[in-house]
Design a protein around this motif. Structure first.
Motif, PDB file in Angstrom:
ATOM      1  N   GLU A 169     -51.551 -60.958  35.530  1.00  0.00           N
ATOM      2  CA  GLU A 169     -52.808 -61.542  36.038  1.00  0.00           C
ATOM      3  C   GLU A 169     -54.065 -61.438  35.218  1.00  0.00           C
ATOM      4  O   GLU A 169     -54.536 -62.383  35.218  1.00  0.00           O
ATOM      5  CB  GLU A 169     -52.990 -61.122  37.802  1.00  0.00           C
ATOM      6  CG  GLU A 169     -54.101 -62.083  38.162  1.00  0.00           C
ATOM      7  CD  GLU A 169     -54.159 -62.157  39.614  1.00  0.00           C
ATOM      8  OE1 GLU A 169     -53.236 -61.318  40.353  1.00  0.00           O
ATOM      9  OE2 GLU A 169     -54.992 -62.917  40.322  1.00  0.00           O
ATOM     10  N   LEU A 170     -54.034 -60.269  34.768  1.00  0.00           N
ATOM     11  CA  LEU A 170     -55.361 -60.233  34.121  1.00  0.00           C
ATOM     12  C   LEU A 170     -55.305 -60.992  32.877  1.00  0.00           C
ATOM     13  O   LEU A 170     -56.389 -61.623  32.430  1.00  0.00           O
ATOM     14  CB  LEU A 170     -55.663 -58.606  33.486  1.00  0.00           C
ATOM     15  CG  LEU A 170     -56.654 -58.339  32.366  1.00  0.00           C
ATOM     16  CD1 LEU A 170     -57.987 -58.331  33.052  1.00  0.00           C
ATOM     17  CD2 LEU A 170     -56.501 -56.955  31.605  1.00  0.00           C
ATOM     18  N   ALA A 171     -53.859 -61.306  32.348  1.00  0.00           N
ATOM     19  CA  ALA A 171     -53.897 -62.156  31.006  1.00  0.00           C
ATOM     20  C   ALA A 171     -54.251 -63.535  31.530  1.00  0.00           C
ATOM     21  O   ALA A 171     -55.157 -64.176  30.786  1.00  0.00           O
ATOM     22  CB  ALA A 171     -52.561 -62.245  30.492  1.00  0.00           C
ATOM     23  N   THR A 172     -53.779 -63.866  32.525  1.00  0.00           N
ATOM     24  CA  THR A 172     -54.416 -65.268  32.835  1.00  0.00           C
ATOM     25  C   THR A 172     -55.718 -65.432  33.357  1.00  0.00           C
ATOM     26  O   THR A 172     -56.489 -66.455  33.053  1.00  0.00           O
ATOM     27  CB  THR A 172     -53.653 -65.336  34.608  1.00  0.00           C
ATOM     28  OG1 THR A 172     -52.403 -65.386  34.131  1.00  0.00           O
ATOM     29  CG2 THR A 172     -53.848 -66.898  34.808  1.00  0.00           C
ATOM     30  N   ARG A 173     -56.431 -64.456  33.803  1.00  0.00           N
ATOM     31  CA  ARG A 173     -57.734 -64.484  34.141  1.00  0.00           C
ATOM     32  C   ARG A 173     -58.630 -64.479  32.823  1.00  0.00           C
ATOM     33  O   ARG A 173     -59.567 -65.136  32.686  1.00  0.00           O
ATOM     34  CB  ARG A 173     -58.203 -63.174  34.870  1.00  0.00           C
ATOM     35  CG  ARG A 173     -57.389 -62.946  36.262  1.00  0.00           C
ATOM     36  CD  ARG A 173     -58.292 -64.188  37.283  1.00  0.00           C
ATOM     37  NE  ARG A 173     -57.039 -64.174  38.438  1.00  0.00           N
ATOM     38  CZ  ARG A 173     -56.362 -65.657  38.404  1.00  0.00           C
ATOM     39  NH1 ARG A 173     -56.633 -66.483  37.586  1.00  0.00           N
ATOM     40  NH2 ARG A 173     -55.468 -65.496  39.294  1.00  0.00           N
ATOM     41  N   MET A 174     -58.108 -63.640  31.826  1.00  0.00           N
ATOM     42  CA  MET A 174     -59.051 -63.919  30.274  1.00  0.00           C
ATOM     43  C   MET A 174     -58.909 -64.996  30.014  1.00  0.00           C
ATOM     44  O   MET A 174     -59.723 -65.359  29.226  1.00  0.00           O
ATOM     45  CB  MET A 174     -58.451 -62.686  29.515  1.00  0.00           C
ATOM     46  CG  MET A 174     -58.892 -61.138  30.274  1.00  0.00           C
ATOM     47  SD  MET A 174     -58.139 -59.709  29.142  1.00  0.00           S
ATOM     48  CE  MET A 174     -59.405 -59.791  27.837  1.00  0.00           C
ATOM     49  N   ALA A 175     -57.636 -65.861  30.182  1.00  0.00           N
ATOM     50  CA  ALA A 175     -57.598 -67.095  29.527  1.00  0.00           C
ATOM     51  C   ALA A 175     -58.165 -68.161  30.056  1.00  0.00           C
ATOM     52  O   ALA A 175     -58.229 -69.179  29.821  1.00  0.00           O
ATOM     53  CB  ALA A 175     -55.982 -67.349  29.401  1.00  0.00           C
ATOM     54  N   GLY A 176     -59.129 -67.883  31.157  1.00  0.00           N
ATOM     55  CA  GLY A 176     -59.686 -68.771  31.690  1.00  0.00           C
ATOM     56  C   GLY A 176     -59.330 -69.341  33.151  1.00  0.00           C
ATOM     57  O   GLY A 176     -59.557 -70.215  33.876  1.00  0.00           O
ATOM     58  N   SER A 177     -58.309 -68.639  33.689  1.00  0.00           N
ATOM     59  CA  SER A 177     -57.688 -68.789  34.900  1.00  0.00           C
ATOM     60  C   SER A 177     -57.086 -70.332  34.930  1.00  0.00           C
ATOM     61  O   SER A 177     -57.310 -71.026  36.070  1.00  0.00           O
ATOM     62  CB  SER A 177     -58.741 -68.581  36.155  1.00  0.00           C
ATOM     63  OG  SER A 177     -59.051 -67.422  36.529  1.00  0.00           O
ATOM     64  N   PRO A 178     -56.348 -70.775  33.922  1.00  0.00           N
ATOM     65  CA  PRO A 178     -55.605 -71.981  33.904  1.00  0.00           C
ATOM     66  C   PRO A 178     -54.684 -72.136  35.468  1.00  0.00           C
ATOM     67  O   PRO A 178     -54.367 -73.080  35.544  1.00  0.00           O
ATOM     68  CB  PRO A 178     -54.743 -71.958  32.598  1.00  0.00           C
ATOM     69  CG  PRO A 178     -54.437 -70.760  32.310  1.00  0.00           C
ATOM     70  CD  PRO A 178     -55.867 -69.735  32.723  1.00  0.00           C
TER      71      PRO A 178
END
Lengths: 113, 722
Positions: free
Chosen positions: B435-444
């Motif tokens: 989930e951190l990866a998703t958030r750092m990528a702009g929450s696509p």
């Protein structure tokens, strides 16, 4: 109630000294008294040493006089601002539009040169 | 050629006389009080009123000097309009008296005993000096005033900085400079904030988001501090009294009625410094509260129009504060739109953050609408066309719309999920790497099909712990708020690093500093719009109070002594912001896809773990590294370096294998939260080309670029690389 206006020419410069409060009651009359001093290319020093308070309407009047002067390529300098008048003009942005001189003698020396 | 003097007009003369006042039928538009040649045009609407009067006061007078009833022929539709001549604007206060039925079950609450404030008043007097006790017997507290909207903006206009390039700084006009340590000439004012513009510039933020500046009453809080017995305030101001008027008590010149000029001057100077101004606006409720609240304006003009009412005429309370503004009623929509246009056209405001914005998509009966007309209208309005619109996409009645707030391609959201994920990951909770990866990528996952600036990323905001408290307290400590510690959020996802509150242990203090840096590193390298809470850059504490809405004291104020005391943290934040500005790859508008769309040989984003190219998504893992390929910056339109960000939330250090760079490039150390941060552009090269030792609870930011000539020298100074 009016602002007391007195003028003299010092070293070729018109110095208009004001006395009293510039507020909505006095500002209309002051404007019509100030405008005749401003001719094409003239230099006018407005001495506010005797002014204790300038209200919102008063600041607007000074700016209107300044805008008239700009249209006539005249230069207006304000001198003798009290600390409070200076602060209010600074906080509201009015100070940025005017030339401000620290004191009358220095300013006369500058313009006289 | 001469032009005729158009200042004199035939409607510049009165036609009627009411008592000593000369008047004529007014113009219904614009609503409110507008100076016209020779007089003032007053316009107010009320559907249910039977009679309407204009009430005039001399400034500060206890009793009105006159009441002018609108003659029937001055009324068009339900709009009462009258021009009154010969008024002295500077010494005038006005209001309205509306008579009509009092029938709460049908929604009517007219009260001819009250003088009502003009909903469109451009200026309000009555609370000119913050915190000054008024005469509570005053018959008219929040007094409407007339203003000349004649400010000289020079060449200024809203800045239109692309949303993805913003770094937002959330602050409070009073709190920013009220502390004696601010050393400004007028502490706690618009003018004081203006004197701190050089600090904001040095920090590198390019947008300030101001907590409410619409006129509110800081004295409407009845509580006292249970320990000190001192009065508590409504310090934050989420309780609007007047929507078109800037708060007078925030102006050094408020006592002179020049708050509009002072606030405009602040906006103009911020713009000169390249800083946008976003206002936090509260349209979900008003200061009139519920049935027991004061009648200030709306309730006495058209209660059932402005408020959501139950079938029995009681106030719906989706805001948690007593009433709910009936935002999607056509008349109220028009009111909100006019208000926002006013702030953009008249004050050059760059954007708005809407408090409890989920309420803005509720129908008059409270039902959430799939296509709420108000939000659509704001999204497409010509005056608001380039204005940032940011939603706090939830309300106090359980409507949570993060990711699905109706957006029309225009609205951004405070991303509460970003806040929660980053907090939980950094404190060391398991199962969050993905989930951190998703958030750092702009929450696509939340904003598919929208740009990454749909997400306003934040770790902290005014509501909740400060950053320093987030790493110093496990629990909230709100006793001073007078509600037995029952107020404020309980789900803080905080970790005190081993001791609750201030600590003398150097281990605890170092860990806290590192944790703050870790959180800020993630925030400022994530895609989306980062928002920083003012004071977090210098470790401001509220002693564990996570709801200081009522604390007008050192608990809330920015202590400028911290600028020196926490210079290391401040230096780190400045560098991180400068790094973000220097690297467009972090500010790309499109969400990354994990593929190579520009032929660089690298995907736009790639994920790594202890091993390069092998992220570990397992529950127990607490290490994540992200690499951004600079060739993809701004969707491939500009050139940038590779950026590698690794975060280790584990209590043990890890040796990271770094991904290989293109031939001729090497990794350079920008920042390690456990050791040092280097000036942007002067990062030393790593000694070991593909290994980095990352300490426990630490983050590192590396830049991949062509090796510099002077790298050899700087390598020797870089002891951590091996």
């Amino acid at each position: 109630m009016t602002v007391k206006v007195s003028s003299q020419v010092l070293a070729g410069v018109t110095v208009v000294a004001l006395e009293g409060e510039i507020n909505s009651t006095t500002s209309g009359g002051l404007q019509s008294q100030l405008l005749p001093f401003i001719g094409h290319g003239s230099t006018v020093l407005i001495d506010l040493t005797g002014i204790s308070y300038v209200s919102s309407a008063g600041l607007r009047t000074l700016l209107i006089v300044h805008r008239h002067a700009q249209q006539l390529d005249a230069e207006i300098t304000l001198v003798g601002l009290s600390e409070e008048v200076s602060f209010v003009m600074s906080a509201t942005g009015f100070l940025d539009f005017f030339r401000i001189a620290d004191d009358l003698d220095t300013e006369l020396e500058r313009t006289g040169r | 050629m001469t032009t005729p003097d158009m200042r004199e007009r035939i409607d510049g003369f009165p036609t009627h006389r009411i008592g000593p006042y000369r008047v004529r039928a007014g113009r219904p538009f614009p609503y409110g009080a507008t100076p016209v040649p020779g007089g003032v045009n007053f316009s107010v609407y009320s559907d249910g009123a039977t009679t309407m009067s204009l009430v005039l006061f001399e400034r500060g007078a206890a009793q009105p000097s006159a009441e002018l009833e609108f003659p029937p022929e001055f009324c068009i539709g339900s709009v009462y309009a009258m021009t009154v001549f010969g008024l002295d604007l500077e010494n005038l206060e006005y209001g309205f008296r509306a008579d009509g039925p009092f029938d709460p079950a049908r929604g009517d609450r007219f009260d001819a005993g009250k003088v009502l404030s003009d909903p469109y008043a451009r200026l309000i007097s009555g609370r000119e000096v913050w915190g000054t006790e008024p005469d509570w017997d005053n018959i008219y507290h929040y007094r409407s005033q007339v203003v000349n909207d004649d400010f000289d903006w020079g060449g200024d206009q809203p800045l239109r900085i692309p949303a993805e390039d913003l770094v937002i700084y959330e602050t409070h006009v009073r709190g920013f400079t009220r502390h004696p340590s601010s050393r400004v000439s007028a502490p706690g004012t618009y003018a004081g904030l203006r004197e701190k513009i050089p600090y904001l510039r040095d920090l590198g933020v390019n947008c300030v988001e101001l907590l409410p500046v619409f006129e509110f009453d800081e004295l409407d809080n009845p509580r006292t501090d249970p320990v000190s017995g001192e009065r508590l305030y409504n310090y934050w101001g989420y309780n609007t009294v007047s929507f078109f008027a800037p708060k007078a008590g925030y102006a050094a010149t408020g006592p002179f009625g020049m708050q509009a000029d002072e606030f405009k001057t602040l906006v103009k100077e911020l713009h000169k410094a390249g800083i946008e101004v976003v206002l936090d606006v509260v349209f979900n409720h008003t200061a009139e509260g519920n049935e027991q609240g004061p009648t200030i304006s709306f309730r006495g003009l058209d209660n059932a129009t402005y408020y959501m009412l139950t079938p029995r005429g009681e106030y719906y309370n989706f805001s948690g504060t007593g009433n709910t503004v009936n935002c999607n009623h056509p008349v109220v929509r028009d009111f909100v739109l006019s208000c926002l246009r006013h702030w953009v056209a008249e004050y050059h405001i760059d954007g708005f953050r809407f408090d409890l914005a989920a309420i803005l998509d509720r129908a008059p009966d409270g039902t959430p609408l799939p296509n709420p007309p108000l939000l659509e209208q704001l999204a497409h309005d010509p005056i608001l066309r380039h204005t940032k619109l940011i939603a706090e996409a939830w309300d106090a009645a359980g409507l949570y719309q993060v990711g699905n707030f109706p957006n029309y391609g225009r609205w951004s959201e405070w991303n509460g999920k970003y806040r929660d994920t980053v907090r939980r990951f950094v404190k060391g909770e398991p199962g969050l790497v993905g989930e951190l990866a998703t958030r750092m990528a702009g929450s696509p996952d939340l904003y598919q099909g929208r740009t990454s600036s749909a997400s306003v990323n934040f770790i902290t905001a005014h509501d909740g712990f400060t950053l320093a408290d987030l790493v110093s307290y496990n629990d909230k400590h709100n006793e001073a708020n007078g509600e037995n510690n029952n107020d404020g959020a309980d789900d803080n996802n905080s970790w005190n690093c081993g001791e609750e509150g201030p600590s003398a242990s150097s281990h605890v203090r170092e860990l806290r500093l590192r944790q703050m840096k870790n959180l800020l590193t993630i925030l400022l390298t994530s895609q989306g719009i980062p928002m920083i809470l003012a004071g977090d850059e210098v470790g401001r504490t509220q002693l564990g109070n996570n709801n200081t809405y009522c604390q007008d004291n050192e608990l809330s104020w920015f202590d400028w002594g911290l600028v020196d005391a926490n210079a290391e943290l401040l230096g780190f934040v400045r560098s991180m912001i400068a790094f973000r500005h220097a690297h467009p790859v972090l500010r790309t508008s499109d969400h990354p896809t994990g593929t190579d769309r520009v032929g660089s040989g690298y995907p736009d984003v790639s994920w790594h773990g202890v091993r390069a190219w092998a992220p570990d998504w397992a529950d127990h893992c607490r290490v994540l590294a992200m690499m951004r390929c600079g060739r993809h910056a701004k969707s491939g339109s500009v050139a940038d370096d590779h950026v590698y960000v690794a975060v280790n939330a584990h209590w043990e250090a890890h040796d990271l294998e770094l991904p290989a760079l293109p031939e001729g490039q090497r990794w350079h150390l920008f920042a390690d939260t456990g050791t040092t941060v280097h000036p942007v552009g002067a990062e030393p090269g790593l000694q070991h080309p593909w290994r980095y030792h990352l300490g426990a609870h630490s983050a590192v930011v590396l830049v991949g670029r062509t090796a510099d000539r002077d790298d050899h020298q700087t390598q020797k100074e870089n002891h951590r690389g091996f």
